[in-house]
Design a protein around this motif. Structure first.
Motif, PDB file in Angstrom:
ATOM      1  N   HIS A  91       0.849  -1.190   0.000  1.00 47.65           N
ATOM      2  CA  HIS A  91       0.000   0.000   0.000  1.00 47.65           C
ATOM      3  C   HIS A  91       0.883   1.238   0.000  1.00 47.65           C
ATOM      4  O   HIS A  91       1.744   1.391   0.865  1.00 47.65           O
ATOM      5  CB  HIS A  91      -0.904  -0.011   1.241  1.00 47.65           C
ATOM      6  N   ALA A 124      -2.710   5.769  -4.520  1.00 47.61           N
ATOM      7  CA  ALA A 124      -3.753   6.757  -4.212  1.00 47.61           C
ATOM      8  C   ALA A 124      -4.801   6.836  -5.311  1.00 47.61           C
ATOM      9  O   ALA A 124      -5.965   7.152  -5.040  1.00 47.61           O
ATOM     10  CB  ALA A 124      -3.113   8.134  -3.997  1.00 47.61           C
ATOM     11  N   ASP A 125      -4.422   6.530  -6.550  1.00 42.04           N
ATOM     12  CA  ASP A 125      -5.349   6.683  -7.670  1.00 42.04           C
ATOM     13  C   ASP A 125      -5.750   5.381  -8.343  1.00 42.04           C
ATOM     14  O   ASP A 125      -6.625   5.376  -9.212  1.00 42.04           O
ATOM     15  CB  ASP A 125      -4.754   7.618  -8.722  1.00 42.04           C
ATOM     16  N   HIS A 157       0.828   5.567  -0.257  1.00 44.48           N
ATOM     17  CA  HIS A 157      -0.060   6.719  -0.111  1.00 44.48           C
ATOM     18  C   HIS A 157      -0.079   7.594  -1.362  1.00 44.48           C
ATOM     19  O   HIS A 157      -1.046   8.297  -1.620  1.00 44.48           O
ATOM     20  CB  HIS A 157       0.350   7.563   1.090  1.00 44.48           C
ATOM     21  N   GLY A 158       0.990   7.557  -2.157  1.00 45.29           N
ATOM     22  CA  GLY A 158       1.063   8.359  -3.369  1.00 45.29           C
ATOM     23  C   GLY A 158       0.707   7.558  -4.599  1.00 45.29           C
ATOM     24  O   GLY A 158       0.043   6.528  -4.530  1.00 45.29           O
ATOM     25  N   THR A 159       1.188   8.036  -5.748  1.00 42.67           N
ATOM     26  CA  THR A 159       0.883   7.378  -7.024  1.00 42.67           C
ATOM     27  C   THR A 159       2.102   6.671  -7.612  1.00 42.67           C
ATOM     28  O   THR A 159       2.050   6.218  -8.747  1.00 42.67           O
ATOM     29  CB  THR A 159       0.366   8.412  -8.047  1.00 42.67           C
TER      30      THR A 159
END
Length: 513
Positions: free
Chosen positions: A245, A329-330, A247-249
């Motif tokens: 996982h 994130a996306d 948090h960013g892309t």
């Protein structure tokens, strides 16, 4: 009546070079490969000149075929060939595309010396020589022998030279005692309920394995070990699912959450799906429409499950790579080792297509248990359910020897521009879990990790750390009572001055949130 469809061959070869000097060698080499009793079982060969006339640019066609093929096979000679506006020949374009895609490349050089070659041909040969080992040939017989050796080695590396399919072969030393009867019983119960399977939970283990074609000479096959093994990874160490996982892309360290799941294929699929669903947004409804509270996720659970089970069911288990599930994130990306069958392309998966399982003996029980369908509808269902949820359609691509499925998360609504002074925010500038932690410490003073978890009614230490403790520490709302020894068994936590200010603004006095 039309005859049966020809068998699908697992590997497609792109035979490069449309130079006239190789017209005879190319045709002879294709005929040799597809006509050989061994190679013909595994390889199909693409020749550009076999294509019918079509309304497409020639360079677009052959470069697209490079992407489809599992192997690039290049012939280099005296001539460089015609060039495009950039001064590059189709052969060099094809070689560069295969290199960029990470395809296995086999290059064969005609002649014993380079004296008569065009300068551009010499430069291309030098480029190839700097990246790989190439073989020389003089006659068609030389070429056939060199190609045969390369392709047999390729098959051996891929674990294809076996008397039976990979999932049908028995791991050396495995016996039926390495299988778990309880796991088989649970499967039979589910299969009977889901598909009306003839065998019930009380069926003896050997009888069930025979019925499912999961025995080879009395020993459990690899498929049996993956489905019902007590320790499948003992026999197939890379049969795991890695979940990450971010948090960013982008893939970036530190990784907030990283899990590796082991066990049967049913277990690793279930655990990987739960990992994703626990990380994405969800909305909880009310009991106004029934006794069960409805929960809706930002990406439908069945779409996530389909992507993960596809990767586990159709991966190449002879590969040393594992299935990877990466949540950004996306988007959600699911990677599995192995290439699509020659009859399928990523684009073909977006339209009705046949089901061509890589591991048929593994896919059968997964179908009986309701994990997959056997009609080639899985990717179409993913697309339809994503559309219904208002999401961008899933994307499919082949990246070297990895097949990648991408599921898109919702795009956040744009923040409207501020045209007038904004009033101070109402309520606490913290998440509900952090608010619950602050209220608890405001009442109790100092508490240890276990005491906090107990009073908040939490069982999962990781969940407490990621959603309660870490954010509160990062915001400077709580602090250690023993700052110099954060891992001390006597360590406790208390509010900072800033934390007391925020806690004073929180509504309610309960410990839970």
């Amino acid at each position: 009546m039309p005859g049966p469809d020809p068998p699908v061959k697992p590997f497609r070869i792109f035979l490069s070079s449309v130079q006239r000097e190789f017209a005879g060698e190319r045709r002879a080499l294709k005929d040799y490969i597809v006509g050989d009793p061994l190679l013909g079982q595994f390889f199909d060969v693409f020749l550009f000149e076999d294509l019918p006339a079509m309304d497409r640019r020639a360079d677009a066609v052959y470069l697209a075929e490079v992407e489809r093929c599992a192997i690039y096979l290049g012939l280099l000679g005296d001539e460089y060939g015609s060039t495009d506006a950039a001064g590059l020949s189709p052969t060099e374009r094809e070689f560069d595309r295969a290199t960029a895609l990470g395809k296995p490349r086999f290059v064969y050089l005609k002649g014993t010396d380079d004296a008569h070659r065009q300068p551009e041909a010499k430069a291309l040969i030098a480029k190839a020589a700097s990246q790989l080992v190439r073989r020389r040939f003089v006659s068609v017989a030389d070429l056939n022998a060199a190609v045969y050796a390369s392709l047999v080695e390729f098959l051996g590396q891929r674990g294809q030279l076996r008397a039976v399919p990979f999932d049908a072969a028995a791991p050396a030393g495995a016996t039926v005692n390495d299988l778990d009867p309880a796991a088989l019983g649970a499967f039979l119960e589910r299969a009977q309920i889901t598909r009306g399977f003839a065998l019930g939970p009380g069926t003896p283990l050997p009888a069930a394995l025979v019925h499912l074609n999961l025995l080879e000479s009395g020993a459990p096959s690899r498929a049996a070990v993956l489905l019902f093994g007590r320790d499948p990874q003992r026999w197939l160490p890379t049969a795991i699912v890695k979940c990450l996982h971010f948090h960013g892309t982008e893939v970036r360290k530190p990784i907030p959450s990283h899990q590796e799941y082991r066990g049967t294929v049913f277990s690793v699929v279930d655990q990987a799906v739960d990992f994703v669903m626990s990380k994405i947004g969800r909305a909880v409804g009310t009991r106004s429409e029934g006794n069960v509270v409805p929960i809706s996720y930002e990406v439908p659970r069945e779409v996530v499950a389909e992507a993960i089970v596809n990767a586990v069911a159709h991966r190449d288990y002879a590969s040393n790579a594992a299935v990877q599930v990466m949540l950004f994130a996306d988007r959600l990306e699911v990677w599995n080792p192995g290439e699509l069958p020659a009859a399928l392309t990523p684009d073909r998966l977006t339209r009705p297509h046949a089901s061509i399982p890589r591991n048929p003996l593994l896919a059968g029980p997964l179908f009986l248990a309701g994990y997959i369908e056997q009609a080639g509808t899985g990717t179409l269902d993913m697309i339809a359910r994503s559309r219904e949820a208002g999401l961008k359609e899933p994307a499919f691509r082949q990246d070297g020897d990895q097949f990648i499925q991408t599921l898109w998360r919702p795009v956040p609504a744009p923040t409207p521009p501020v045209t007038r002074p904004v009033a101070p925010p109402v309520g606490p500038p913290v998440t509900p879990p952090v608010a619950a932690l602050l209220r608890l410490l405001a009442k109790a003073g100092e508490l240890g990790n276990a005491e906090i978890r107990d009073r908040l009614g939490l069982k999962d230490r990781t969940h407490l750390r990621e959603h309660y403790m870490a954010p509160a520490l990062a915001l400077g709302l709580i602090e250690h009572t023993i700052p110099g020894k954060p891992t001390s068994r006597l360590q406790k936590y208390r509010l900072t001055a800033k934390g007391r200010e925020v806690a004073a603004t929180l509504p309610g006095r309960g410990a839970r949130s």
